[in-house]
Structures are given as C-alpha cells and as structure tokens.
Design a protein around this motif. Structure first.
Motif: not given
Lengths: 785, 309
Positions: A190-217
């Motif tokens: 589901g949807r979640f609120a974020v409070s800034g980039f670090d919070d965003y990136a880490s919540k995304l990772k918890a929600a199974k999304v690797v944000l950085d394409p280079q990191e995925r590659a």
C-alpha cells in the motif's frame, strides 16, 4: 535550506527510455529553478520501471528580491514617451526619480521584484516540466488531455527542512501532488508517507524497490557472475542487455537455468541471439567447451519456492523458442546440403531496390565482377565466383529471416554442408566487411574479391540511378562502401585498375537490367513495324527492340503485344528505368545493323562521365582517408593528376613518397626552384604564344651554371624514368632532389631573358626540361606554398 | 462467482472464468463477430466503438484467422485459426492494470508465485489506420496478453481513450493448464462424459485449412472478391445519409465496415497464397486502410459514434 523530493509515479515506463527521462527531468527542473532564482547545492536523479525520482539538496527557501534600474526619457520629453516608459516599467509617475545627466534631466525607474517562496516556483516549474516532457512517444489515457509515456498516477513533491516536511501544492490535469508513494507492485504494502529522500529510499527498499538503476544493474551482474562462477561458468557480457533488464525490474532476483541438451548443438551465436532478443536472457558460457550451456533470467519478485515456478516457466518458453531455432537450423541445413540452390532461386523474388532489380540479379553481377577481380587479389576466379554466388544465399534461410543480425554468420555455417570449401564459407561472413573505419579488413583473397565486388556493385548501382550521397544524407552507406573498397585494396596491397572495374560493373548492371539476350535461344520474332521488334526467348522473356538503339525487357509479352496492336503501348515500370538511363545519355545500345535480327549482337557503351563521377567520389574518400594519415590534400591532388590514378595502391605509394620528400629541405627548395622555372616558362609561353618543350641544346649554353644544369637534368632524367617505371618513387624523389643545387645555382647566376634570342629560347627550353622531368613524378604545380 | 482458489481444468473453463470475471466488472459480454477476422480488434465492438465520445465496455471471445500461421496442426502453438479474448473499456479506467491482473488471478495464476511483467510493446495496425501505446504482458517470460491504450483508430484521435486487452487464449490456457502441445489441451473437462481435446476439435480443420490457404484457394476468385468488397464498401458509404424510403438519417457504417473486414481477410488469404509481392503488399494494405478510414469517418457521424443533431 530545504531539500526537495519529486517522484512521478506511473504505469510501466519502457526500459529504453528510463535513463534519458531521468536526466531530462533533472535538467528541466533544475534549469527552471535556477532561472527563477532558486539555486541549490546538489541534485540526484533515479528511475525504476514505475517512477522517475529527483532529489535536490540545499535549495533556497525563496528566490532573492531583484532590483533593476531603468533609464527613461528626458524630463522634458513629450508626454507620450513618458507614458510609454511608465507602462513598460509598470510604475506611476511619482515613483520615478530624476537625475541630472549630460543631456539634461532624465527620468529613472527602479523596478523591484520581491522574492517568491520556493514552493510557488517549484509548482510552476514542475507543472511545466510534466506538461512539456520530451518523451520520444507519449500518450493520453481515460478522459484526460495530459500526455505522459504511460498513465501518470501520482506526483510526490515535498520540501523538507528542520521544521518538518510540507507538500508543494499543485494539480496537473486532475492529479494532485502529495507526500506519499507506493512500493513494489506485488511485494509492496500500500501507499506510505515519506519525509525526505533518505526516508523515501529506505522505505522503498523495505517495500521491495531498489531505487537506483545502477544499484540494480550491479546487483544483477554480481549475482549472475557469482552463480555462474560457482559452477565453473561465466556470463557473456552485454552492457546493453544489463541496462535494459535493470529497467524492467524494481526488485531484481537473478535465476540461472539450464538449456536442454537438445539445443547445445546449435551455434552459440544462435542461442545467444534467440535468448537475448526474445527473452532478454543472459547467456552463460562454459569456458572449457566454449559452449553456451545455461542462461540467466532476472525476475521482478521473490517467491516462497525461491523462484522455482518462475524458472520452470521461463525454461519452458525458452524450450519453445529454441525448438523454433532448432527447426530453422535443421531445415536450413537440409537446404544447404541440397546445394542451397533453393535459397539462391528464391532471391529472384526479393527486390534489392525497385530500380536495381532483385537480389538474384545483384548476385549475378557480383559473381561476374568477383571473377574479374580475383586474379588481381590472388584469388582463384572459379572459387571467387562460387563464393559470390553463395555469399548472400543465407538471406533466404529461415534463421536469417528470424534473426537478420545473423546474416553472413549463418552463411559461414551453411557453406560446408552446401559442399563449399572453407574459403567460400569465410567469404560469406567476411564479404560484408569492413563495416566501419575501425572494422577489420578481410585478408583472405576470395573474401577480398567478393567484398570488393559487393561494394562496387552497390556503388555503381546507386550511382546509375542517381542516388548519390548529399551532405549528411547517405542512406545507402555509399561513403562507407567506397572507403571499404579503398581499405580492401590498400591493406591487401592489391593492384586493381579501378576505372575498368567501375566500367565493367556499370556494364554488367545495365546488361542485367536489360535482361539477358541469349543468342540462339530466341523462340519467336515479331516484327511490329519497320524498326520495332519483339524478340521472345525460350523462357518466354520478351525484349522490345528497335533496329538502332532502344531496347528493353518486357515481362508480360502478351499484354505488350495487345497494347501495341491497340496503339497504346506504354513503358512498363520494370523497364522504364533503363529507358531513362538511355534517354539521359548514360548508356547506348548498338545493334549491328548488318546481321539478321536473330544474330544481332548487343554492345553497350557506358558514358565516360558517369565513370568519372564515381571515380572522383573514390578520390574524395581517399583524400579523407589519407588526410587522417597526415598526407595533405594538395599532395594527393599532385598525384591524382598523374596517369594511372585509378590504381589506388600506386596513387598512395606516390603520394606517400612525395609527402615525405616535401618535408625535407631538398624537397622544399626543389619545389621553389620548380615553381620559379614554371612561372618564367608559363609567362614566356603566354607572351610568345608558343610552347617550349624541346629541351635546350647545351652548345648554346653560356655559363657553367647553365652547363651544369644541362648535365644534372640529363642525369636526373636517366635516373627518374626507370625509377618511375619500377614504381620506386623514393628513388624518383631523390633523383629530383639532385636537381635542387644546380637549379638554385642556375637561378642565382643566370638571367633567362637574354638579349640574344637564341640564348633566351635555349634557356626557356632548358627550363622546360625541369618541368618535364619533375612532371613525370608528380604535378608539382598543384602543391601549395 | 468462482474465484481462483482452484486451477481450471480445461480450455473452456478458462474462457468461462474470463467471461464471468469481466461480466462482474461491468463489461457487456458480447458474442464473436460473425465474420472472418485476423484479430479481435476487428470486431466492430472494438474498432468502431473505440471511436467517438460515448462510453463503452465490452468483452468477448473472437475466433481469429491468420492463414499464413497455418502449420497443419503440427506446431505446438501455431494455428491458422485460434481464439482471442478481447476487452475494450472506454474511457480506460485508472485501475485497468489491476483489473487485468485480477483476471489472471481469476483463471488460476497465483500472483505470489509468478513473475508478471509489463514489457514495452507499441501496437500499430496499418490496415486499420490505428495505433496505441502499451505493453505485452509477460508471465514467467511468456507473452500472455497485449495491453494497449488506443490513441488513433481509422485516422481519428481517440477521445476518450479506450483501454484494450487481448489475451491469446490457447497460449495462455496451455500455460495455466501446463500443456506443451496445443492439440493435447483438454477442451472440456478431462472427466467429462465425452472428454475432448483441442486436437479432437481442431486438428483436422487445421490440416484442411492449411492445405486450402497455402495451395488451393483460387487466387483469381480471391482477387475478384477483394475488388468487389472494396467497391461495395465505397458504394455503401457514397449513399445519401437520408434513407429515401423511411426518411430517416441512416448512415450505413456497419455494413460498409463488414466489406472492409472482408477485404482485409481476402488480403490475408492472398498473402498466404504467396501471390502478393513486397511492393504490392504495401499497396493492398493502403487500400484496406483507406476503407477503414472511410468507415471510421462514417461511424463518427452516427449516433453510436457520438453524433448528435
């Protein structure tokens, strides 16, 4: 100073567009902010299949107030002018100040623009960016009018500073901005609120999304190579595929699977191409056997069976794909083993270019050219011809139909089964080379012969139909083909007379377009009127011919005859082109009038201007090529003016020697001496209206310097002409170098224009020897400086 | 409502589940169009109804014919006659991807176990003068559906935009049922009174049509029919909008479109017979496109096409 976080969340963005889109977002937004006065410390951008994310740190919280001073009209200027100034500045009269200037009292206006809060500017800039985003292809959806690459679902746009996080309010076509996002399509929650980039990136990772394409590659590559290494295997590198696969997943899970034993006998290139094109799989090679034995696929999720179901499904799809490939391979091998004639025949139905006939016509021409070229590159004429006939057969194969990028390569595989020797197999692959300036040039004689014939036919064909390259437009890659010919000749040290090859190529082109007029195979001859005949051969091909010059092939004889009877004969599409060439004067047909219609021999005469124009295209390409090797264009011009300039190897040999010679002290001075002699001579010739070319007679010589020059020219002449004969241009150059001192001494001591006419003429004739002798090496008048 | 906690047992059960699912989601469940077409998109419920301003939601099975794909029933998944399942919703709802994924669950695809991916695939139909953007949907690396947002049909911009889903039923069913060769797939339930496989139903017809398509169809007749269909289509559209008999405004977009469909299928047959050269091919496609454009022009002047006097 606040940080800004923007996320544009949409349905799946095509992998190939993600990288550029992320960069565009960064460029457009940061440019917009800076233009509005909002500077920042740093910006980073990321993409996944479902989102573009921009993070900007250290942004100004508001744009600075700006103050602009504007000079207006004089105080005593007409009222109209002052009103205009006020309108422009947006001020009233009492807001103006007056200042004393040289010309008198002048109005000044001070325009102050107050700063704006960052949020206002961001909303404006981001909305503009979304509405005008440079997607290569965009679409509308539902009832809206907004365009995005795929439906845009949400806009996250928040400013964060020490006091907290605020949403930048905005609304684009009914999509409001907010402070929330969502994670992985299947593994998120589901949807979640974020409070800034670090919070965003880490919540995304918890929600199974690797944000950085280079990191995925990086993750994909590391995991794939580890899994392969553990089994003593290696992953075949493919940076493009890695980038694409990283753009297809938010949560990469690397799975390695088997290729069924049935398919391991397929050529590795086939396995690799099929797996990559259809399934986006990496190939895994066994370094010991050099075979592709496994594959790597990248899933977008974890499963409780650790991907077993997913891998089984992928394996099944691969099985079907490779069954197809194997089916193609086996069918192709069967055709090849039957001699591959079925492929060659079917190329009669493949149009190469609507004005240049079929692929089969083209192969016929290449085969006869390759035969002619063969001896000069050290190839056997029969083998070269056979190779040319086979080289493009694979274009009809099922495998190349499925995977066009395997053309040539499949030909090499199929040549053996078709009963051809290794030379023919290699020519099938290599005759397309060199493809670019850095591509290797084939060296095997048969490959060279076919490669040359292939390129020459391409060039003469498009030259004949007036499709020459212009400016940056070269749709048929003719420049590349000409450079290919040059490199094939030079790098193999081949000696060919390009002019006669070009002529031959044009002739066979025109003959092939006219159709083959087989002597003695005529079945019928219809005399239409006094000078128009239809000749019909055994195969039912008809030729319409006048007694004198006009001829063309007719495919549908009966129709033509009917049209002729009804007085409405029209030129058919398939012969109009040849008629055009004849009408343009680029080609003449001559039919011997004395012989009977059944025995008439056909001669073709190609317009020399057409040949010259293509030859000079080669020369232009050669200049570019030699310029890269440090040979000046005027040096090349000096050599191009010499006989045999269609022998590229000879030309380059001469140009290299001359270039080296001109770099020496002797060369430089001899050139000056030559030019002085030539100038004096030319002026005298214009004045006297005669050409001095007999050479002087030493008995009229009055000074030692004169006599010395006579002797030196004698000697040089004796040395230079055999050197030229032997193509020893270095020796010829040093022969010229020996003239330097006597010429210098001559001009130092002798006045050409003597009072005695006989002495003057003798000296002019002496100078003409300099011109003749030097002119036998190169046309030095073309050298600059 | 049979929800997907059980795996379906047959080809027809998958079709029935899709019908039930989309019916429940509010689509009008329509029947196949009674003409030979190359794909479900040709059904007027998609082609014509995607035009104009009126809302629309339809789902249906469409038998589709692609003469060049005939393999005498021997290829594991290539057929000259097969079924597509087609959904068209106008305007495209914001949750269309979720609705689609729900339909996969309905036929027994467990989202927890499979890898579903939306891979770029832009759709273009040169004969319909239509294009759209979307994806092919992959399930564990296999393409199971086409997902398209129509942007233009018959040369007209789509507004609102329709969302189109096309399922290749045989392939999808083979995957769900774990069958390797289409002819082995259970058509009805394996425990039915008379169990029938896909091969029992279609093996013979595939052979018969493959022979006819490739070697026997009379090309002169096909060519003549093509010309006749083309002429009839144009003649229909050239009629006055007011019917002289009833005095009503009756624009015959559908009858004209039938002729366009006919021409399109005849072209496919001619193509399979190998009598159309590369250059002629473009010309034929252009002729069919011209017809579909004219039909689209006519349809948007009708009431169903959003016309109001």
């Amino acid at each position: 100073m606040p940080d800004l976080l923007i996320e544009l969340f949409s349905e799946e963005i095509p992998a190939r567009m993600q990288g550029k889109a992320a960069e565009d977002l960064k460029k457009i937004v940061t440019n917009g902010l800076v233009d509005a006065g909002l500077t920042y410390a740093s910006a980073g951008v990321f993409s996944t299949p479902r989102r573009l994310t921009l993070s900007i740190d250290g942004l100004l919280s508001e744009s600075p107030t700006t103050r602009e001073e504007r000079k207006g009209p004089r105080v005593d200027a007409p009222e109209k002018a002052i009103e205009g100034f006020l309108r422009g500045a947006g001020l009233t009269r009492d807001q103006l100040t007056e200042r004393e200037e040289k010309k008198g009292k002048v109005f000044f206006a001070v325009i102050e623009k107050p700063g704006r809060p960052a949020a206002d500017i961001i909303a404006e800039v981001l909305e503009g960016a979304i509405r005008n985003f440079p997607w290569p292809k965009s679409m509308r959806w539902g009832t809206g009018s907004l365009r995005w690459v795929r439906p845009l679902h949400s806009i996250l746009c928040i400013l964060t500073d020490e006091t907290g996080t605020t949403v930048v309010p905005m609304d684009v076509d009914g999509i409001p901005s907010g402070g929330t996002t969502e994670g992985h399509r299947f593994m998120g929650n589901g949807r979640f609120a974020v409070s800034g980039f670090d919070d965003y990136a880490s919540k995304l990772k918890a929600a199974k999304v690797v944000l950085d394409p280079q990191e995925r590659a990086d993750h994909i590559w590391a995991d794939a190579t580890n899994q392969a290494f553990a089994q003593g295997l290696e992953v075949v590198e493919d940076a493009g595929l890695l980038r694409e696969v990283a753009g297809l997943v938010e949560w990469p899970v690397v799975l390695m699977g088997d290729i069924a034993e049935d398919f391991l006998g397929l050529p590795p290139e086939v396995l690799q191409t099929s797996m990559k094109e259809h399934q986006k799989f990496f190939s895994v090679r066994n370094p010991k056997t050099d075979r592709i034995e496994k594959f790597v696929t990248v899933a977008n999720r974890e499963t409780r069976d650790n991907g077993a179901t997913i891998l089984a499904g992928n394996q099944k799809v691969l099985f079907a794909r490779l069954s197809d490939a194997k089916f193609f391979w086996e069918n192709d091998i069967r055709v090849a083993e039957a001699g591959a004639q079925a492929w060659i025949d079917s190329l009669q139905n493949v149009t190469f270019h609507n004005k240049l006939g079929t692929q089969a016509d083209r192969i016929e021409r290449i085969a006869s050219l390759a035969r002619e070229i063969a001896p000069s590159v050290g190839a056997d004429a029969d083998v070269a011809e056979a190779a040319a006939r086979f080289a493009k057969a694979d274009l009809s194969s099922e495998m190349v139909y499925e995977f066009p990028e395997l053309q040539g390569l499949m030909g090499r595989y199929y040549a053996g089964p078709a009963g051809h020797p290794l030379e023919v197999a290699n020519a099938a692959l290599e005759h397309y080379s060199p493809l670019g300036p850095s591509d290797d040039v084939p060296t095997a004689p048969v490959s060279v012969a076919v490669a040359l014939a292939d390129k020459l036919d391409l060039l003469t064909g498009f030259w004949a139909i007036d499709e020459k390259p212009t400016g940056s437009k070269d749709p048929f890659a003719l420049r590349r083909a000409a450079l290919g010919v040059i490199r094939l000749v030079l790098e193999n040290g081949a000696r060919v007379e390009l002019r006669s090859l070009i002529e031959l190529s044009f002739t066979s082109l025109f003959m092939s377009l006219a159709g083959t007029w087989k002597m003695g195979s005529l079945r019928a001859n219809y005399q239409l009127d006094d000078n128009m005949n239809i000749l019909l051969d055994e195969e039912g091909n008809a030729i319409l011919a006048s007694d004198t010059r006009f001829i063309y092939r007719i495919s549908n004889f009966e129709t033509i005859l009917e049209e002729w009877k009804n007085g409405c004969l029209v030129r058919r599409d398939d012969c109009r082109f040849l008629a055009d060439i004849v009408d343009r004067g680029d080609l003449e047909f001559e039919i011997d009038a004395e012989e009977t219609i059944f025995d008439k021999r056909l001669h073709t005469i190609v317009n020399p201007n057409l040949i010259d124009s293509l030859l000079s295209f080669f020369h232009d390409r050669l200049k570019v090529y030699l310029k890269d090797q440090g040979i000046r264009h005027d040096v090349i011009d000096a050599c191009l003016a010499m006989p045999g300039n269609d022998d590229i190897a000879l030309l380059v040999k001469r140009a290299q020697a001359l270039s080296e010679f001109l770099k020496t002290d002797d060369g430089e001075n001899l050139l000056q001496g030559f030019k002085r002699a030539n100038n004096i001579l030319s002026q005298a010739e214009v004045k006297d209206g005669v050409e001095y070319s007999y050479g002087g007679d030493v008995k009229f010589a009055e000074t030692d310097e004169e006599r010395a020059l006579f002797a030196a020219l004698d000697q040089a002449g004796g040395a230079i002409s055999p050197a030229i004969e032997a193509e020893d241009f270095a020796a010829a150059m040093s022969g010229m170098a020996a003239l330097r001192a006597p010429i210098d001494a001559f001009f130092e001591a002798v006045q050409v224009n003597s009072d005695k006419d006989i002495v003057r003429r003798n000296r002019l004739n002496l100078l003409s020897s300099i011109r003749t002798i030097c002119g036998s090496v190169a046309d030095l008048t073309k050298i600059e400086g | 409502m049979t929800r997907a906690d059980t795996t379906p047992k047959s080809f027809q059960e998958i079709i029935l589940r899709l019908q039930a699912y989309w019916a429940e989601k509010g689509c009008a469940v329509m029947q196949p169009y009674d003409m030979e077409v190359g794909a479900g998109t040709f059904h007027p419920a998609t082609t014509l109804r995607s035009l104009g301003s009126k809302n629309w939601a339809a789902a249906y099975v469409q038998p589709s014919r692609r003469p060049t794909d005939g393999r005498y029933g021997e290829n594991p998944n290539r057929l000259q006659h097969y079924y597509q399942y087609q959904v068209l919703i106008k305007p495209s709802p914001p949750n269309l991807q979720e609705l689609y994924l729900g339909s996969l669950e309905a036929i027994g695809v467990d989202m927890e176990m499979h890898d579903i991916r939306f891979v770029e695939d832009d759709w273009e139909s040169p004969t319909l003068g239509a294009w759209g953007l979307g994806w092919e949907v992959w399930c564990d690396g296999m393409e199971v559906s086409q997902f398209t947002y129509f942007q233009q049909v018959g040369g007209h911009d789509c507004h609102p935009v329709s969302g189109e889903l096309t399922y290749g039923l045989e392939r999808l069913a083979m995957y769900v049922l774990g069958v390797d060769h289409v002819m082995d797939m259970p058509f009805n339930a394996p425990d039915a009174m008379i169990p029938l496989s896909y091969g029992d139903v279609f093996k013979q017809t595939e052979e018969e049509y493959a022979r006819w398509n490739f070697d026997v169809a009379n090309t002169d007749v096909l060519l003549r029919h093509f010309e006749e269909a083309e002429a009839e289509c144009e003649a229909i559209l050239a009629q006055d909008h007011i019917d002289p008999k009833t005095g009503k405004r009756i624009i015959m977009a559908h009858p004209a479109y039938d002729q366009c469909i006919k021409a399109s299928h005849l072209f496919n047959l001619l193509d399979a017979r190998g009598v159309i050269s590369v250059t002629e091919r473009q010309a034929y496609i252009g002729r069919v496109r011209a017809l579909s454009k004219q039909c689209a022009d006519a349809f948007v002047q009708t009431e169903a096409g959003g016309y109001s006097a």
